[in-house]
Design an enzyme around this catalytic site. Structure first.
Site, PDB file in Angstrom:
ATOM      1  N   SER A  24       0.760  -1.270  -0.045  1.00  0.00           N
ATOM      2  CA  SER A  24      -0.039   0.004  -0.041  1.00  0.00           C
ATOM      3  C   SER A  24       0.925   1.205   0.045  1.00  0.00           C
ATOM      4  O   SER A  24       0.652   2.252  -0.540  1.00  0.00           O
ATOM      5  CB  SER A  24      -1.060  -0.014   1.267  1.00  0.00           C
ATOM      6  OG  SER A  24      -1.835  -1.119   1.050  1.00  0.00           O
ATOM      7  N   ARG A  47       0.941   8.125   5.632  1.00  0.00           N
ATOM      8  CA  ARG A  47       0.158   7.583   6.295  1.00  0.00           C
ATOM      9  C   ARG A  47      -1.415   8.110   6.311  1.00  0.00           C
ATOM     10  O   ARG A  47      -2.325   7.197   6.547  1.00  0.00           O
ATOM     11  CB  ARG A  47       0.737   7.575   7.729  1.00  0.00           C
ATOM     12  CG  ARG A  47      -0.279   6.799   8.841  1.00  0.00           C
ATOM     13  CD  ARG A  47      -0.424   5.445   8.709  1.00  0.00           C
ATOM     14  NE  ARG A  47       0.707   4.555   8.886  1.00  0.00           N
ATOM     15  CZ  ARG A  47       0.925   3.201   9.099  1.00  0.00           C
ATOM     16  NH1 ARG A  47      -0.225   2.608   8.704  1.00  0.00           N
ATOM     17  NH2 ARG A  47       1.950   2.415   9.372  1.00  0.00           N
ATOM     18  N   HIS A  50      -2.963   6.860   3.298  1.00  0.00           N
ATOM     19  CA  HIS A  50      -3.375   5.533   3.404  1.00  0.00           C
ATOM     20  C   HIS A  50      -4.735   5.408   4.026  1.00  0.00           C
ATOM     21  O   HIS A  50      -5.497   4.680   4.134  1.00  0.00           O
ATOM     22  CB  HIS A  50      -2.164   4.745   4.157  1.00  0.00           C
ATOM     23  CG  HIS A  50      -2.233   3.296   4.342  1.00  0.00           C
ATOM     24  ND1 HIS A  50      -2.789   2.812   5.568  1.00  0.00           N
ATOM     25  CD2 HIS A  50      -2.242   2.599   3.693  1.00  0.00           C
ATOM     26  CE1 HIS A  50      -2.941   1.780   5.731  1.00  0.00           C
ATOM     27  NE2 HIS A  50      -2.397   1.021   4.310  1.00  0.00           N
TER      28      HIS A  50
END
Length: 227
Positions: A24, A47, A50
């Site tokens: 990812s 992050r 994500h």
């Protein structure tokens, strides 16, 4: 600032989970392409992307120059409180990671005295919750995460400017249509306290949690790095 390989620090407990997380991040890096963030800032933005699959945070996220270093230092110091505007942030943070650094979370939005004060003063619970955290001495040196209530961030800026409150880091990401963008712009004018903000209306508790998890991972990686 030297940045360890953050992908090596994960809470995924299986090789399959670790592979998914690694892949990812690799997809995000590839699709994001060139960006303006420094090496220590990008793991936080990544992050956040994500967490929401939203590449607009590549560009909307802004950092005080000292933000990442200040956040990692506060975490590694041990025992640093995390003060949040809502319970969702506290619930979303990794208990093992917080425990590793002796950190505890605090939020007061539903406390009876906070509600009573908000009703008596015709203010918001978020304002009174920040004032309670200040009275308890929790804001000084804390990491403050605000993902829901613009009025909490506005009040925190007031406390910084008028009452000398000095958090270690403010993660200011309230979402919404009334004062959300304005509150983050106000925070970004503060020079005395490091901050991470999302410009505009976007934000939310999920983004605060993602940013904090990225900082926790960076702090863990820094612990493991050779001296």
């Amino acid at each position: 600032m030297s940045v360890p390989q953050v992908n090596a620090v994960t809470e995924q407990l299986t090789r399959a989970g670790q592979a998914i997380e690694h892949d990812s991040f690799a997809i995000i890096d590839a699709e994001a392409g060139p960006h303006r963030y420094r090496a220590e800032q990008w793991p936080i933005v990544r992050r956040m992307i994500h967490a929401n699959a939203d590449f607009e945070f590549n560009g909307l996220t802004d950092f005080h120059p000292a933000a990442v270093a200040a956040g990692i230092a506060a975490i590694r110091r041990g025992g640093t409180p995390v003060v949040a505007d809502v319970e969702m942030i506290c619930s979303g943070l990794s208990a093992p990671r917080l425990a590793h650094f002796g950190m505890a979370t605090h939020q007061f939005i539903s406390d009876a005295d906070v509600i009573a004060a908000a009703q008596a003063e015709d203010s918001t619970r978020a304002v009174q919750a920040m004032r309670k955290a200040h009275r308890l001495g929790l804001l000084q040196g804390a990491i403050v995460g605000i993902g829901n209530a613009p009025t909490a961030l506005i009040e925190l800026v007031r406390l910084i400017r008028e009452e000398g409150v000095r958090p270690a880091l403010v993660i200011g990401m309230p979402v919404g249509f009334v004062s959300a963008a304005e509150s983050k712009a106000l925070m970004a004018e503060v020079a005395e306290v490091p901050w991470i903000v999302i410009r505009g209306r976007k934000g939310g508790s999920t983004l605060v949690v993602a940013a904090l998890h990225a900082l926790l991972a960076l702090a863990e990686a820094a612990e493991r790095a050779p001296a």
